[in-house]
Design a protein around this motif. Structure first.
Motif, PDB file in Angstrom:
ATOM      1  N   VAL A 163      31.311 -29.917 -37.310  1.00  0.00           N
ATOM      2  CA  VAL A 163      30.001 -29.250 -37.209  1.00  0.00           C
ATOM      3  C   VAL A 163      29.687 -28.923 -35.757  1.00  0.00           C
ATOM      4  O   VAL A 163      29.265 -27.807 -35.428  1.00  0.00           O
ATOM      5  CB  VAL A 163      28.893 -30.120 -37.836  1.00  0.00           C
ATOM      6  N   GLU A 164      29.939 -29.884 -34.865  1.00  0.00           N
ATOM      7  CA  GLU A 164      29.636 -29.650 -33.441  1.00  0.00           C
ATOM      8  C   GLU A 164      30.475 -28.519 -32.859  1.00  0.00           C
ATOM      9  O   GLU A 164      30.042 -27.823 -31.947  1.00  0.00           O
ATOM     10  CB  GLU A 164      29.836 -30.943 -32.636  1.00  0.00           C
ATOM     11  N   ALA A 165      31.679 -28.333 -33.417  1.00  0.00           N
ATOM     12  CA  ALA A 165      32.538 -27.237 -32.933  1.00  0.00           C
ATOM     13  C   ALA A 165      32.123 -25.892 -33.528  1.00  0.00           C
ATOM     14  O   ALA A 165      32.643 -24.850 -33.139  1.00  0.00           O
ATOM     15  CB  ALA A 165      34.000 -27.529 -33.283  1.00  0.00           C
ATOM     16  N   GLY A 166      31.194 -25.919 -34.506  1.00  0.00           N
ATOM     17  CA  GLY A 166      30.750 -24.679 -35.124  1.00  0.00           C
ATOM     18  C   GLY A 166      31.559 -24.266 -36.339  1.00  0.00           C
ATOM     19  O   GLY A 166      31.473 -23.122 -36.788  1.00  0.00           O
ATOM     20  N   VAL A 167      32.355 -25.200 -36.877  1.00  0.00           N
ATOM     21  CA  VAL A 167      33.133 -24.902 -38.085  1.00  0.00           C
ATOM     22  C   VAL A 167      32.229 -25.027 -39.310  1.00  0.00           C
ATOM     23  O   VAL A 167      31.427 -25.966 -39.402  1.00  0.00           O
ATOM     24  CB  VAL A 167      34.338 -25.873 -38.214  1.00  0.00           C
ATOM     25  N   ASP A 168      32.345 -24.084 -40.237  1.00  0.00           N
ATOM     26  CA  ASP A 168      31.616 -24.114 -41.509  1.00  0.00           C
ATOM     27  C   ASP A 168      32.248 -25.204 -42.396  1.00  0.00           C
ATOM     28  O   ASP A 168      33.435 -25.131 -42.710  1.00  0.00           O
ATOM     29  CB  ASP A 168      31.748 -22.716 -42.151  1.00  0.00           C
ATOM     30  N   VAL A 169      31.450 -26.220 -42.767  1.00  0.00           N
ATOM     31  CA  VAL A 169      31.999 -27.342 -43.535  1.00  0.00           C
ATOM     32  C   VAL A 169      31.630 -27.276 -45.018  1.00  0.00           C
ATOM     33  O   VAL A 169      31.686 -28.282 -45.728  1.00  0.00           O
ATOM     34  CB  VAL A 169      31.569 -28.704 -42.935  1.00  0.00           C
ATOM     35  N   THR A 170      31.283 -26.076 -45.495  1.00  0.00           N
ATOM     36  CA  THR A 170      30.971 -25.896 -46.920  1.00  0.00           C
ATOM     37  C   THR A 170      32.105 -26.434 -47.806  1.00  0.00           C
ATOM     38  O   THR A 170      31.856 -26.944 -48.896  1.00  0.00           O
ATOM     39  CB  THR A 170      30.782 -24.385 -47.220  1.00  0.00           C
ATOM     40  N   GLY A 171      33.346 -26.316 -47.339  1.00  0.00           N
ATOM     41  CA  GLY A 171      34.502 -26.728 -48.148  1.00  0.00           C
ATOM     42  C   GLY A 171      34.985 -28.138 -47.850  1.00  0.00           C
ATOM     43  O   GLY A 171      36.056 -28.538 -48.311  1.00  0.00           O
ATOM     44  N   LEU A 172      34.201 -28.896 -47.067  1.00  0.00           N
ATOM     45  CA  LEU A 172      34.599 -30.284 -46.750  1.00  0.00           C
ATOM     46  C   LEU A 172      33.929 -31.232 -47.732  1.00  0.00           C
ATOM     47  O   LEU A 172      32.707 -31.355 -47.768  1.00  0.00           O
ATOM     48  CB  LEU A 172      34.187 -30.646 -45.317  1.00  0.00           C
ATOM     49  N   VAL A 173      34.737 -31.905 -48.546  1.00  0.00           N
ATOM     50  CA  VAL A 173      34.220 -32.796 -49.579  1.00  0.00           C
ATOM     51  C   VAL A 173      34.282 -34.241 -49.080  1.00  0.00           C
ATOM     52  O   VAL A 173      35.268 -34.651 -48.480  1.00  0.00           O
ATOM     53  CB  VAL A 173      35.071 -32.656 -50.869  1.00  0.00           C
ATOM     54  N   THR A 174      33.207 -34.999 -49.337  1.00  0.00           N
ATOM     55  CA  THR A 174      33.230 -36.442 -49.076  1.00  0.00           C
ATOM     56  C   THR A 174      33.405 -37.163 -50.405  1.00  0.00           C
ATOM     57  O   THR A 174      32.615 -36.970 -51.325  1.00  0.00           O
ATOM     58  CB  THR A 174      31.916 -36.897 -48.405  1.00  0.00           C
ATOM     59  N   ASP A 175      34.483 -37.944 -50.518  1.00  0.00           N
ATOM     60  CA  ASP A 175      34.818 -38.628 -51.769  1.00  0.00           C
ATOM     61  C   ASP A 175      34.848 -40.132 -51.493  1.00  0.00           C
ATOM     62  O   ASP A 175      35.703 -40.609 -50.735  1.00  0.00           O
ATOM     63  CB  ASP A 175      36.186 -38.124 -52.260  1.00  0.00           C
ATOM     64  N   SER A 176      33.924 -40.863 -52.138  1.00  0.00           N
ATOM     65  CA  SER A 176      33.778 -42.292 -51.812  1.00  0.00           C
ATOM     66  C   SER A 176      34.922 -43.144 -52.354  1.00  0.00           C
ATOM     67  O   SER A 176      35.029 -44.322 -52.028  1.00  0.00           O
ATOM     68  CB  SER A 176      32.437 -42.810 -52.350  1.00  0.00           C
ATOM     69  N   SER A 177      35.820 -42.562 -53.176  1.00  0.00           N
ATOM     70  CA  SER A 177      36.956 -43.350 -53.657  1.00  0.00           C
ATOM     71  C   SER A 177      38.150 -43.265 -52.702  1.00  0.00           C
ATOM     72  O   SER A 177      39.204 -43.845 -52.960  1.00  0.00           O
ATOM     73  CB  SER A 177      37.380 -42.861 -55.054  1.00  0.00           C
ATOM     74  N   LEU A 178      37.988 -42.515 -51.598  1.00  0.00           N
ATOM     75  CA  LEU A 178      39.117 -42.276 -50.697  1.00  0.00           C
ATOM     76  C   LEU A 178      38.839 -42.791 -49.292  1.00  0.00           C
ATOM     77  O   LEU A 178      37.688 -43.018 -48.918  1.00  0.00           O
ATOM     78  CB  LEU A 178      39.413 -40.770 -50.641  1.00  0.00           C
ATOM     79  N   ASN A 179      39.912 -42.933 -48.515  1.00  0.00           N
ATOM     80  CA  ASN A 179      39.808 -43.383 -47.127  1.00  0.00           C
ATOM     81  C   ASN A 179      40.212 -42.274 -46.161  1.00  0.00           C
ATOM     82  O   ASN A 179      41.284 -41.681 -46.305  1.00  0.00           O
ATOM     83  CB  ASN A 179      40.737 -44.573 -46.884  1.00  0.00           C
ATOM     84  N   THR A 180      39.377 -42.007 -45.166  1.00  0.00           N
ATOM     85  CA  THR A 180      39.768 -41.116 -44.076  1.00  0.00           C
ATOM     86  C   THR A 180      40.766 -41.868 -43.191  1.00  0.00           C
ATOM     87  O   THR A 180      40.558 -43.042 -42.878  1.00  0.00           O
ATOM     88  CB  THR A 180      38.552 -40.732 -43.217  1.00  0.00           C
ATOM     89  N   VAL A 181      41.828 -41.196 -42.812  1.00  0.00           N
ATOM     90  CA  VAL A 181      42.863 -41.861 -42.018  1.00  0.00           C
ATOM     91  C   VAL A 181      42.499 -41.834 -40.529  1.00  0.00           C
ATOM     92  O   VAL A 181      42.026 -40.831 -40.009  1.00  0.00           O
ATOM     93  CB  VAL A 181      44.231 -41.176 -42.244  1.00  0.00           C
TER      94      VAL A 181
END
Ligand SMILES: Nc1ncnc2c1ncn2[C@@H]1O[C@H](COP(=O)(O)OP(=O)(O)O)[C@@H](O)[C@H]1O
Ligand SMILES: [Mg+2]
Length: 327
Positions: free
Chosen positions: A78-96
């Motif tokens: 977001v801070e870089a100005g990228v559109d995050v409409t397609g970024l999904v947050t899934d609570s069953s998964l881990n960000t690496v």
């Protein structure tokens, strides 16, 4: 947010740079612990952020976990100005988090953590904004998200097919994972599946194209430049080389002092894609890819890329007229 010109789909994670402790005396009784640093990372996210910084309207499509790293990734985009409409947050998964242990000579040893339920392997097709894919000018992804037989692989192949059918230019950066000196046969099959929909194939010359055929890396890269496909092999301090329409074009690297090479290949893609979108020829696009990479290589971390004015200034201040290494 305006309609994105470029949709980047794939992996986003954090890089955790951990310098080794340093002994300050012979007896090893005094030890200094340099402060670790956390930065945005991921082969696809690096390209997306570098594009946005260059002023290209860019959307990111991918998945993070509902965790601290995921929040970091989202904020970074977001801070870089990228559109995050397609970024999904899934609570069953881990960000690496990719730990980069840096020894006293500057060598890096990478280790991704957590190992289970990694979010970059998942792209749920029902959340992919296909309308944005079809109306974009360019769609880009990375082999990192094709490595495993998961939904990310399936979705990226489907996105590329959809994009090509809508007349959108597509590019894939190989980012091959090679274990024990061979390409996993299942991954090789995924590459064969996506290849008909890849208009521009990018990769690291000696490290990646070497595994994609029977010849040496230059022969293998040339052999993939068929059916109208452009193939670009990056080669570190030698610059980059393109194969298209039965010819090859060399672009030597810029001379810079090396800070580090984290993300150098990923941000090259941004310089190349932007130049092509602005109507510049292949040769000039290679030069601009090299320039964005060199600007980053002079600095530390994957996020230190130029905006359009900084790139312009870099190009006027440097010349890369050196004789290229390859014929
Ligand atoms: N030492 C260097 N000096 C100048 N440019 C460099 C240097 N190393 C890399 N680059 C630039 O970065 C690009 C990508 O670097 P490379 O190491 O080939 O990345 P990757 O292995 O991810 O493809 C190169 O094509 C070149 O333009
Ligand atoms: Mg790479």
């Amino acid at each position: 947010m305006p309609e994105p010109q470029v949709v980047v789909v794939g992996d986003a994670n954090v890089d955790i740079i951990v310098p080794y402790p340093r002994f300050l005396n012979e007896e090893r009784t005094r030890v200094e612990y340099p402060t670790p640093e956390i930065q945005g990372g991921g082969t696809s996210a690096n390209t997306a952020v570098a594009l946005a910084r260059l002023g290209v309207d860019t959307m990111f499509v991918g998945t993070v976990g509902d965790d601290q790293y995921g929040a970091f990734v989202r904020r970074d985009l977001v801070e870089a100005g990228v559109d995050v409409t397609g970024l999904v947050t899934d609570s069953s998964l881990n960000t690496v988090g990719v730990f980069a242990f840096v020894d006293e000579r500057g060598e890096r040893y990478l280790w991704g953590w957590p190992r289970a339920d990694q979010s970059f392997k998942v792209i749920d097709p029902q959340y992919v904004p296909m309308h944005a894919v079809r109306s974009a000018a360019w769609v880009h992804s990375s082999g990192m998200s094709l490595t495993y037989p998961t939904s990310a692989r399936e979705s990226i192949i489907a996105i590329f097919r959809e994009a090509r059918e809508a007349g959108v230019t597509t590019s894939l950066d190989l980012n091959l994972r090679v274990d024990d000196g061979a390409l996993d046969p299942d991954f090789a099959e995924a590459l064969r599946d996506i290849m008909p929909y890849v208009a521009v194939l990018l990769g690291s010359g000696p490290d990646e194209f070497a595994y994609l055929g029977e010849g040496d890396w230059l022969e293998n890269a040339r052999a993939l430049a068929v059916d109208g496909r452009v193939v670009i092999a990056r080669d570190g301090a030698n610059g980059s080389i393109a194969f298209a329409d039965g010819r090859s074009i060399n672009a030597p690297a810029f001379h810079v002092e090396v800070g580090d090479t984290i993300g150098a290949g990923d941000v090259y893609n941004a310089g190349f894609i932007r130049a092509r979108l602005e109507g510049r020829g292949l040769e000039r696009a290679l030069v601009e890819g090299n320039a964005v990479s060199a600007y980053k290589v002079e600095r530390k971390g994957a996020r230190s890329t130029p905006d359009a004015a900084e790139l312009e200034l870099f190009l006027t201040q440097h010349d890369n007229k050196e004789v290229p290494i390859h014929e």
